[in-house]
Design a protein around this motif. Structure first.
Motif: not given
Length: 630
Positions: A483-511
């Motif tokens: 959209g106007p003024g925004w870019s995206f990086a998108f991935e889709a997969r059939s599954h992920w093994n999510v571990d919230e204890r170790r999750f780090v958003s790549p959006g933090l460094a990108a911001s």
């Protein structure tokens, strides 16, 4: 379809005259009389003889065959392979004399179609009309009758290589054989035979010329009808023109363009389309001589190069003038996911398109362009054909609907890859897609994006890389504009093994110096509840976020009411997910391009890890997948 005695006389007289005029050299014995009399038929059968045949058969004959017998009691040269067709004295029951019921359609099963059942019984009950032929059976079936009382005709020969061919009536069969006679004679000059020229061929050639102007003026349906008729009669220009209309309507079966690919004038436009289909059907091998008969060495060498580019995804369609400039603008839009805007750009420039020469109807080569070709759906192909081009007058058609829904909510219904897969993305404000690697790419990755590729051919098999820690969860993400003024990086997969204890958003460094939005969603799987994460970061810090698992959620910071988890938590139908996606789209004016993510080509990058390294005393079990660089 007409079927009076006068209609038969007109058709049979014209057929006889054209056949006689087309003969060259010494006739065979069976041809001496029809050449002398200029008549392929026989004297008419009296009513008494027709009734005698019906009494012998125990059936009243179908109307068109009965009327035919009253005009000509049999026929010679029905097409190119049936030399004598039976009249009243030689028609007889076939009674499965060749034993073909064993093979066509074969053994009936519970799922056999009505057509299979008709064909199975036809061999034993049909009336055989072929008397002399090139192993061709012509069978008139009293068990396959339409509302007018017409019996279907079936033909088959060992050299067909396929199922028996069905014609709705004897009249339909004879008209098809008349066209077959024309098709075979039309190619005679190429084999050193006489020129086939008569009132019928001249009228058909005039219709081809008119159809070309109709096609350029946007009246493609009328043009297609006229060209299809000319193709059936074998007129030399018709197939090349008709195949262009067929291919833009999404048809590929037996599309050859009849010699245009071998013509240096048109090769640059036609060869890429043939090469794309060849690459889709064959992993290796060049374009065969069948695809380029009569082509010069220069055309063949060029075809091999085009095929290489098609296979590598580097082919680029080009055109001259204003339309060519629109092609370049549209390609730039498409490679960042703005596929609807790319189509609008091409469509607006269509009136400025100019053909290479008289046999060229539309910018066909765009279909082979890896970025622009996917945009031309069958509906858009018809819209293209309905748009007047090359300076021809005509009415501009209404536009087809855009392919991309607005916003983000479509992700709650269908996710690229498979139905209801996991997906994750980062939206970055004020940063062009080409600059995302400096913000979000994994350490050791190149500073430029990978070449555009389809979701299906994007690397899904991975190898180890020295610069990727074995614990790191990186994403192979498609990149584009959100959209106007925004870019995206998108991935889709059939599954992920999510571990919230170790999750780090790549959006933090990108911001840094901007804002980012990070979303990660996974539906319920294997008795585990669904997972949904949303976070908004600015200048390297999370401003607010929500992480939900099943019916529980954690809210961090001043989460807007529209993004908060309802008291009863997310439900299994994803209503919370949809509401959040709708709110995000409204709040930030963002979108994700469904068409580009599912059917188009986009640049990719491998993101920094979405998790942190294990801490002291922590263990982990993971399978790290690292993409090959395209």
């Amino acid at each position: 379809m007409t079927d009076t005695s006068e209609d038969w006389r007109s058709l049979l007289a014209r057929w006889s005259q054209e056949w006689a005029d087309a003969q060259d050299g010494d006739p065979q014995d069976r041809d001496e009389e029809p050449l002398r009399t200029r008549r392929l038929g026989f004297p008419p059968a009296p009513e008494e003889r027709i009734r005698e045949l019906e009494e012998r058969l125990g059936h009243r004959l179908p109307p068109s065959y009965r009327t035919f017998l009253a005009v000509s009691d049999g026929w010679r040269h029905a097409g190119g392979f049936v030399w004598v067709l039976a009249g009243t004295g030689r028609a007889r029951w076939h009674e499965d004399a060749a034993g073909l019921s064993e093979y066509f359609p074969g053994e009936l099963r519970d799922d056999s179609t009505p057509g299979d059942e008709l064909l199975a019984g036809m061999w034993g009950r049909a009336l055989q009309l072929d008397v002399e032929s090139d192993a061709v059976y012509v069978l008139l079936d009293p068990g396959d009758v339409d509302e007018a009382g017409e019996w279907a005709v079936y033909t088959w020969a060992p050299w067909y290589g396929d199922m028996p061919r069905r014609y709705g009536s004897f009249r339909t069969f004879m008209e098809a054989m008349y066209r077959e006679f024309h098709r075979l004679r039309a190619g005679a000059p190429e084999r050193g035979g006489p020129v086939f020229d008569n009132a019928t061929t001249r009228a058909l050639d005039a219709s081809v010329t008119a159809a070309r102007l109709d096609a350029l003026g946007g009246r493609y349906e009328r043009a297609a009808e006229a060209l299809a008729e000319a193709v059936a009669f074998g007129r030399p220009r018709a197939t090349g023109l008709h195949d262009q209309l067929r291919r833009l309507r999404g048809e590929t079966y037996l599309v050859s363009f009849r010699g245009l690919a071998a013509d240096p004038v048109y090769a640059a436009e036609i060869v890429p389309v043939l090469a794309k289909e060849h690459a889709r059907m064959h992993r290796d091998g060049g374009l065969t001589a069948h695809a380029l008969p009569g082509a010069s060495d220069a055309v063949r060498v060029g075809a091999d190069e085009i095929l290489r580019q098609i296979r590598e995804g580097t082919y680029r369609y080009t055109a001259e003038g204003p339309f060519g400039r629109a092609v370049e603008e549209a390609r730039e839009l498409a490679r960042w996911g703005d596929t609807d805007a790319a189509w609008h750009t091409l469509r607006a420039a269509l009136p400025d398109w100019r053909p290479l020469s008289s046999e060229h109807l539309a910018p066909l080569g765009v279909l082979a362009d890896p970025l622009l070709g996917p945009l031309i759906t069958p509906d858009r192909g018809r819209e293209l054909l309905a748009t007047p081009r090359a300076g021809q007058p005509g009415d501009t058609p209404p536009p087809t609907a855009d392919l991309d829904p607005p916003g983000l909510a479509w992700l709650a219904d269908e996710t690229p890859g498979t139905s209801r897969t996991s997906y994750r993305f980062v939206l970055v404000e004020g940063v062009a897609p080409a600059d995302l690697p400096s913000r979000i790419a994994a350490a050791g990755e190149p500073t430029d994006l990978y070449a555009p590729t389809t979701p299906q051919s994007a690397p899904t098999r991975f190898r180890a890389a020295d610069h990727v820690p074995p614990w790191a969860d990186t994403a192979l993400a498609a990149v584009g504009r959100a959209g106007p003024g925004w870019s995206f990086a998108f991935e889709a997969r059939s599954h992920w093994n999510v571990d919230e204890r170790r999750f780090v958003s790549p959006g933090l460094a990108a911001s840094r110096d901007t804002r980012t939005v990070t979303v990660w969603s996974g539906p319920p799987r294997d008795h585990r509840p669904g997972f949904f994460h949303l976070s908004v970061a600015e200048n390297g810090e999370e401003r607010y976020g929500v992480t939900a698992r099943g019916t529980t959620a954690e809210h961090r910071g001043p989460v807007p009411e529209s993004l908060r988890l309802p008291p009863d938590g997310p439900d299994e139908h994803g209503r919370y997910e949809r509401r959040v996606l709708e709110a995000l789209a409204t709040e930030f004016g963002v979108r994700l391009p469904r068409f580009a993510l599912t059917r188009g080509r986009l640049h990719t990058l491998r993101t920094r890890p979405w998790n942190r390294a294990p801490g002291p005393g922590e263990s982990y079990v993971t399978v790290r997948l690292v993409p090959h660089r395209p």
